[in-house]
Design a protein around this motif. Structure first.
Motif, PDB file in Angstrom:
ATOM      1  N   THR A 120      41.446 -41.067  14.164  1.00 29.76           N
ATOM      2  CA  THR A 120      42.813 -41.257  14.682  1.00 29.76           C
ATOM      3  C   THR A 120      43.152 -40.310  15.827  1.00 29.76           C
ATOM      4  OG1 THR A 120      43.791 -39.675  13.130  1.00 29.76           O
ATOM      5  CG2 THR A 120      43.583 -41.971  12.394  1.00 29.76           C
ATOM      6  N   ARG A 121      42.152 -39.517  16.272  1.00 28.95           N
ATOM      7  CA  ARG A 121      42.350 -38.518  17.328  1.00 28.95           C
ATOM      8  C   ARG A 121      43.459 -37.525  16.979  1.00 28.95           C
ATOM      9  NH1 ARG A 121      39.525 -39.629  21.977  1.00 28.95           N
ATOM     10  NH2 ARG A 121      38.668 -41.716  22.094  1.00 28.95           N
ATOM     11  N   GLY A 122      43.591 -37.246  15.687  1.00 25.33           N
ATOM     12  CA  GLY A 122      44.538 -36.238  15.230  1.00 25.33           C
ATOM     13  C   GLY A 122      45.939 -36.745  14.964  1.00 25.33           C
ATOM     14  N   PHE A 123      46.204 -38.025  15.243  1.00 23.75           N
ATOM     15  CA  PHE A 123      47.569 -38.537  15.079  1.00 23.75           C
ATOM     16  C   PHE A 123      47.984 -38.660  13.615  1.00 23.75           C
ATOM     17  CE2 PHE A 123      46.583 -40.299  19.370  1.00 23.75           C
ATOM     18  CZ  PHE A 123      47.527 -39.556  20.055  1.00 23.75           C
ATOM     19  N   ALA A 124      47.012 -38.774  12.708  1.00 26.66           N
ATOM     20  CA  ALA A 124      47.334 -38.907  11.283  1.00 26.66           C
ATOM     21  C   ALA A 124      47.345 -37.557  10.575  1.00 26.66           C
ATOM     22  CB  ALA A 124      46.340 -39.839  10.607  1.00 26.66           C
ATOM     23  N   GLN A 125      47.181 -36.472  11.336  1.00 29.66           N
ATOM     24  CA  GLN A 125      47.055 -35.144  10.754  1.00 29.66           C
ATOM     25  C   GLN A 125      48.246 -34.781   9.862  1.00 29.66           C
ATOM     26  OE1 GLN A 125      44.222 -33.922  11.650  1.00 29.66           O
ATOM     27  NE2 GLN A 125      44.226 -31.737  11.417  1.00 29.66           N
ATOM     28  N   PHE A 126      49.445 -34.998  10.352  1.00 30.97           N
ATOM     29  CA  PHE A 126      50.641 -34.621   9.611  1.00 30.97           C
ATOM     30  C   PHE A 126      50.742 -35.405   8.306  1.00 30.97           C
ATOM     31  CE2 PHE A 126      55.069 -34.971   8.377  1.00 30.97           C
ATOM     32  CZ  PHE A 126      55.487 -33.650   8.425  1.00 30.97           C
ATOM     33  N   ALA A 127      50.577 -36.729   8.390  1.00 29.53           N
ATOM     34  CA  ALA A 127      50.702 -37.569   7.191  1.00 29.53           C
ATOM     35  C   ALA A 127      49.619 -37.250   6.173  1.00 29.53           C
ATOM     36  CB  ALA A 127      50.636 -39.048   7.584  1.00 29.53           C
ATOM     37  N   LEU A 128      48.395 -37.029   6.644  1.00 33.57           N
ATOM     38  CA  LEU A 128      47.300 -36.714   5.735  1.00 33.57           C
ATOM     39  C   LEU A 128      47.523 -35.376   5.044  1.00 33.57           C
ATOM     40  CD1 LEU A 128      44.547 -37.511   4.608  1.00 33.57           C
ATOM     41  CD2 LEU A 128      43.501 -36.331   6.538  1.00 33.57           C
ATOM     42  N   SER A 129      47.975 -34.388   5.796  1.00 34.30           N
ATOM     43  CA  SER A 129      48.226 -33.072   5.221  1.00 34.30           C
ATOM     44  C   SER A 129      49.339 -33.129   4.179  1.00 34.30           C
ATOM     45  CB  SER A 129      48.590 -32.077   6.324  1.00 34.30           C
ATOM     46  OG  SER A 129      48.883 -30.827   5.774  1.00 34.30           O
ATOM     47  N   LEU A 130      50.389 -33.854   4.475  1.00 31.15           N
ATOM     48  CA  LEU A 130      51.488 -34.004   3.523  1.00 31.15           C
ATOM     49  C   LEU A 130      51.018 -34.732   2.263  1.00 31.15           C
ATOM     50  CD1 LEU A 130      54.482 -33.346   3.300  1.00 31.15           C
ATOM     51  CD2 LEU A 130      54.987 -35.601   4.242  1.00 31.15           C
ATOM     52  N   ALA A 131      50.199 -35.755   2.437  1.00 32.50           N
ATOM     53  CA  ALA A 131      49.662 -36.487   1.283  1.00 32.50           C
ATOM     54  C   ALA A 131      48.791 -35.578   0.421  1.00 32.50           C
ATOM     55  CB  ALA A 131      48.863 -37.696   1.758  1.00 32.50           C
ATOM     56  N   GLU A 132      47.991 -34.710   1.039  1.00 31.75           N
ATOM     57  CA  GLU A 132      47.151 -33.777   0.287  1.00 31.75           C
ATOM     58  C   GLU A 132      47.998 -32.821  -0.549  1.00 31.75           C
ATOM     59  OE1 GLU A 132      43.506 -33.595   3.561  1.00 31.75           O
ATOM     60  OE2 GLU A 132      45.016 -32.008   3.467  1.00 31.75           O
ATOM     61  N   ASP A 133      49.104 -32.350   0.025  1.00 33.98           N
ATOM     62  CA  ASP A 133      49.998 -31.449  -0.713  1.00 33.98           C
ATOM     63  C   ASP A 133      50.584 -32.141  -1.938  1.00 33.98           C
ATOM     64  OD1 ASP A 133      49.486 -29.639   1.309  1.00 33.98           O
ATOM     65  OD2 ASP A 133      51.402 -29.952   2.330  1.00 33.98           O
TER      66      ASP A 133
END
Length: 197
Positions: free
Chosen positions: A130-143
């Motif tokens: 995703t070239r880093g665009f999903a970083q925020f959503a993925l990190s929040l999901a991991e939390d």
């Protein structure tokens, strides 16, 4: 056996976000102190560790969403998350002989490292896709998953066997991808200007 499964469940969740799990542990130990008879409970339940976990959780919440900084953070947590996993597992099991505690700690470290490796692999794969665009959503999901998984495995420790079996199967079937992702993680930290991987 239930205490060991509880400890390994918390250790597995710590591989996703050790600081969130430590914050949950602090709340659980206040509500249900009898469920944490282990030798590390006084350390983990201390006000200092609560404050440290809160600061580190907030730092991870920010840093894990920044593409280059998250790699350095993940590399440092290759050591920190297993340490947290070992302490959490030892807090759940009653005091035992030194060999038994060492065995529990070693098993918890392996479980935490396994979850950490799966997390690092998914993070690098998704960042590339995703070239880093999903970083925020993925990190929040991991939390969210870390806290939900820790709570589920604390209250239903027998699910730990299912989760760990699934994790083992995932790591075995994707072993090459996991090795590649971890190599990329550590290579890019050592050589940040190289872009060929």
């Amino acid at each position: 056996m239930t205490a060991l499964l509880t400890g390994l469940g918390l250790a597995a969740a710590a591989g996703l976000n050790a600081w969130a799990v430590l914050l949950l542990f602090h709340g659980l130990v206040r509500l249900l102190p009898q469920d944490f008879p282990g030798v590390t409970t006084p350390i983990l339940a201390s006000p200092f560790l609560l404050q440290l976990a809160l600061v580190m959780f907030l730092a991870e919440f920010v840093v894990a969403k920044i593409p280059l900084a998250d790699r350095v953070w993940e590399a440092a947590h290759t050591v920190l998350r297993p340490v947290a996993g070992v302490l959490l597992a030892l807090a759940c099991v009653p005091p035992a002989s030194l060999p038994a505690e060492v065995g529990t700690g070693a098993l918890a470290a392996v479980v935490t490292l396994g979850t950490h490796a799966a997390r690092a692999t998914s993070r690098i794969t998704s960042t590339a896709a995703t070239r880093g665009f999903a970083q925020f959503a993925l990190s929040l999901a991991e939390d969210v998953v870390a806290v939900a998984l820790a709570a589920l495995l604390f209250f239903q420790p027998w699910f730990t066997a299912i989760v760990l079996s699934g994790l083992l199967l995932l790591l075995i079937t994707h072993a090459a991808r996991v090795r590649h992702a971890l190599a990329v993680l550590f290579f890019r930290i050592a050589h940040p200007r190289r872009r060929n991987l």
